[in-house]
Write an enzyme that holds these catalytic residues in place. Structure first.
Site, short mmCIF file in Angstrom:
data_model
loop_
_atom_site.label_atom_id
_atom_site.label_comp_id
_atom_site.label_asym_id
_atom_site.label_seq_id
_atom_site.Cartn_x
_atom_site.Cartn_y
_atom_site.Cartn_z
N SER A 58 0.85 -1.19 0.00
CA SER A 58 0.00 0.00 0.00
C SER A 58 0.88 1.24 0.00
O SER A 58 2.01 1.20 0.51
CB SER A 58 -0.89 0.01 1.25
OG SER A 58 -1.56 1.26 1.39
N LYS A 116 2.20 -2.80 6.28
CA LYS A 116 2.46 -2.71 4.84
C LYS A 116 3.89 -2.29 4.55
O LYS A 116 4.48 -2.71 3.54
CB LYS A 116 1.46 -1.75 4.20
CG LYS A 116 0.04 -2.29 4.14
CD LYS A 116 -0.03 -3.63 3.42
CE LYS A 116 -1.47 -4.08 3.18
NZ LYS A 116 -1.54 -5.39 2.49
N TYR A 124 -1.66 -0.64 10.42
CA TYR A 124 -1.72 -0.98 8.99
C TYR A 124 -0.50 -0.41 8.26
O TYR A 124 0.13 -1.11 7.45
CB TYR A 124 -3.00 -0.42 8.40
CG TYR A 124 -3.18 -0.69 6.93
CD1 TYR A 124 -3.63 -1.93 6.47
CD2 TYR A 124 -2.92 0.30 5.97
CE1 TYR A 124 -3.80 -2.18 5.12
CE2 TYR A 124 -3.10 0.06 4.62
CZ TYR A 124 -3.54 -1.18 4.20
OH TYR A 124 -3.70 -1.43 2.86
#
Length: 260
Positions: A151, A168, A164
């Site tokens: 991401s 990532k 998150y």
């Protein structure tokens, strides 16, 4: 190495592809795209059995080959069974796309350790276990391609996503580390880092974010699942035969937008 003909660059005829988290959204688009390119696809899901079966049926109706399997990707035993199923069904694992993951919000000061751990489990641990298990089969064959879905949050962190963002970023480094070690066996490892990708209802759930993104992004639109799928297709294909350890940003240009 022989240079493939132009018409072979995106041809996956007869190849075996495993796509994790493929019951819907980006994962489903990836599975469908590979099937359209001639691949035999194993559609992994965790809970979306109906959606996975529907996708496999659609692929078969169009003349392709597809099968489905449920697995818990943080369980090494389940992962080994998933990869063994691909070998049993299709004779090999030529491509693995690690798409499975989760994306919940949590403010940094309110986040529990359980929430932190679950995010790493679903996004990082799954990619590691699947890559390792698939690479063992690929090593025997002397070739293979792994594509990890990362991401842009790996390098441009979003608020209330510290778990998150961190997961990532680790996926990107896992990609580079695996590429370094697995290249000797003819295995290429790359990542795709999407920006904001449209999904049903996103304009209602995040209206200010969609409007802000469209105004700021040079291409002035959200991504579509197929935009990400096509990037995966390229990185797994002979067109990218000398590309490994790369993180391909697919974001409509948002990371190039001016901060002024």
């Amino acid at each position: 190495m022989n240079v493939p003909a132009f018409n072979e660059l995106l041809d996956f005829s007869g190849q075996s592809v495993v796509v994790t988290g493929a019951a819907q959204g980006i994962g489903a688009a990836i599975a469908l795209r590979f099937a359209e390119a001639g691949a035999r696809v194993l559609i992994h899901y965790r809970s979306g059995e109906k959606e996975a079966l529907r996708l496999a049926l659609s692929i078969r109706k169009d003349g392709g080959e597809a099968s489905t399997m449920a697995a818990e990707l943080s369980d090494a035993g389940d992962v080994r069974k998933l990869m063994a199923r691909a070998v049993t069904d299709y004779g090999a694992i030529d491509v693995l796309v690690n798409n499975a993951g989760s994306f919940p919000n949590a403010a940094f000061l309110d986040m529990t350790y359980a929430e932190w751990s679950e995010m790493l489990r679903s996004n990082l641990d799954s990619a590691f276990l699947c890559s390792q298990a698939a690479a063992r089969h690929m090593k025997s064959a002397g070739s293979g391609a792994i594509v990890n879905i990362a991401s842009i949050a790996a390098s441009s962190p979003g608020p209330e996503h510290s778990h998150y963002n961190s997961a990532k970023a680790a996926v990107v480094m896992l990609t580079r580390s695996a590429a370094q070690e697995l290249g000797a066996y003819g295995i290429r490892v790359n990542a795709v880092s999407p920006g904001a990708v449209g999904r049903p209802g996103i304009e209602d759930q995040w209206p200010e974010g969609v409007e802000r993104w469209q105004k700021r992004a040079p291409l002035q639109r959200l991504g579509q699942p197929e935009d990400v799928a096509d990037a995966c297709l390229f990185l797994a294909s002979p067109a990218a035969r000398w590309v490994s350890g790369h993180n391909l940003v697919v974001d409509g240009g948002i990371m190039a937008a001016s901060i002024y």
